[in-house]
Write a protein that holds these residues in place. Structure first.
Motif, PDB file in Angstrom:
ATOM      1  N   UNK A   1       0.545  -1.516  -0.022  1.00  0.00           N
ATOM      2  CA  UNK A   1       0.020  -0.273   0.325  1.00  0.00           C
ATOM      3  C   UNK A   1       1.116   0.887  -0.175  1.00  0.00           C
ATOM      4  N   UNK A   2       0.533   2.351   0.385  1.00  0.00           N
ATOM      5  CA  UNK A   2       0.915   3.270  -0.327  1.00  0.00           C
ATOM      6  C   UNK A   2       1.958   3.536   0.820  1.00  0.00           C
ATOM      7  N   UNK A   3       1.911   3.390   2.355  1.00  0.00           N
ATOM      8  CA  UNK A   3       2.689   3.167   3.384  1.00  0.00           C
ATOM      9  C   UNK A   3       4.218   2.252   3.250  1.00  0.00           C
ATOM     10  N   UNK A   4       4.035   1.560   2.486  1.00  0.00           N
ATOM     11  CA  UNK A   4       5.341   0.341   2.051  1.00  0.00           C
ATOM     12  C   UNK A   4       6.008   1.678   0.933  1.00  0.00           C
ATOM     13  N   UNK A   5       4.676   1.811   0.246  1.00  0.00           N
ATOM     14  CA  UNK A   5       5.506   2.405  -1.307  1.00  0.00           C
ATOM     15  C   UNK A   5       7.028   4.151  -0.533  1.00  0.00           C
ATOM     16  N   UNK A   8       9.416   2.815   1.298  1.00  0.00           N
ATOM     17  CA  UNK A   8      10.298   2.530   0.235  1.00  0.00           C
ATOM     18  C   UNK A   8      11.391   4.696  -0.363  1.00  0.00           C
ATOM     19  N   UNK A   9      10.711   5.034  -0.518  1.00  0.00           N
ATOM     20  CA  UNK A   9      11.360   6.384  -0.952  1.00  0.00           C
ATOM     21  C   UNK A   9      11.955   6.817   0.434  1.00  0.00           C
ATOM     22  N   UNK A  10      11.414   6.595   1.122  1.00  0.00           N
ATOM     23  CA  UNK A  10      12.307   7.121   2.589  1.00  0.00           C
ATOM     24  C   UNK A  10      13.533   6.612   2.097  1.00  0.00           C
ATOM     25  N   UNK A  11      13.629   5.146   2.291  1.00  0.00           N
ATOM     26  CA  UNK A  11      14.933   4.390   2.433  1.00  0.00           C
ATOM     27  C   UNK A  11      16.088   4.781   1.208  1.00  0.00           C
ATOM     28  N   UNK A  12      14.952   4.002   0.205  1.00  0.00           N
ATOM     29  CA  UNK A  12      16.105   5.493  -1.288  1.00  0.00           C
ATOM     30  C   UNK A  12      16.400   7.008  -0.986  1.00  0.00           C
ATOM     31  N   UNK A  71      10.192   8.762   9.164  1.00  0.00           N
ATOM     32  CA  UNK A  71      11.711   8.947   9.614  1.00  0.00           C
ATOM     33  C   UNK A  71      11.953   8.161  10.313  1.00  0.00           C
ATOM     34  N   UNK A  72      11.387   8.843  11.365  1.00  0.00           N
ATOM     35  CA  UNK A  72      11.894   8.235  12.863  1.00  0.00           C
ATOM     36  C   UNK A  72      12.184   6.251  13.606  1.00  0.00           C
ATOM     37  N   UNK A  73      10.595   6.228  12.228  1.00  0.00           N
ATOM     38  CA  UNK A  73      10.948   4.732  12.737  1.00  0.00           C
ATOM     39  C   UNK A  73      12.268   3.735  11.592  1.00  0.00           C
TER      40      UNK A  73
END
Length: 91
Positions: A1-5, A8-12, A71-73
């Motif tokens: 879903x959106x949160x996973x996406x 992934x954007x944050x991780x990238x 981000x904190x997570x």
């Protein structure tokens, strides 16, 4: 879903470390204390907007809070599913 996406954007953004172009990368570069501080700031702003009658601003600040919490997570090595698992265990 959106949160996973979004996760992934944050991780990238963190992995690419382009602190000139990425707010996420620049915040991670400042360290976990700064990320945690941003969560606190956004939480206070959300509470302030909750006491007013402007739903648009309340939702805007709520989105900022949730984003910075994600981000904190990640800074702590977790994803939102870890929190969801805790909530499920309490159900």
């Amino acid at each position: 879903g959106f949160f996973s996406t979004l996760e992934n954007v944050i991780a990238d953004r963190v992995a690419n470390k382009d602190t000139q172009k990425s707010y996420v990368a620049s915040l991670f570069d400042k360290g976990i204390n700064k990320i945690a501080q941003k969560v606190g700031e956004e939480a206070v702003e959300t509470v302030i907007e909750a006491m007013d009658n402007n739903d648009e601003l309340f939702l805007y600040e709520s989105a900022d809070l949730l984003f910075h919490y994600l981000l904190l997570l990640q800074a702590k090595g977790f994803k939102l599913n870890a929190v969801i698992d805790v909530l499920k265990s309490r159900h």
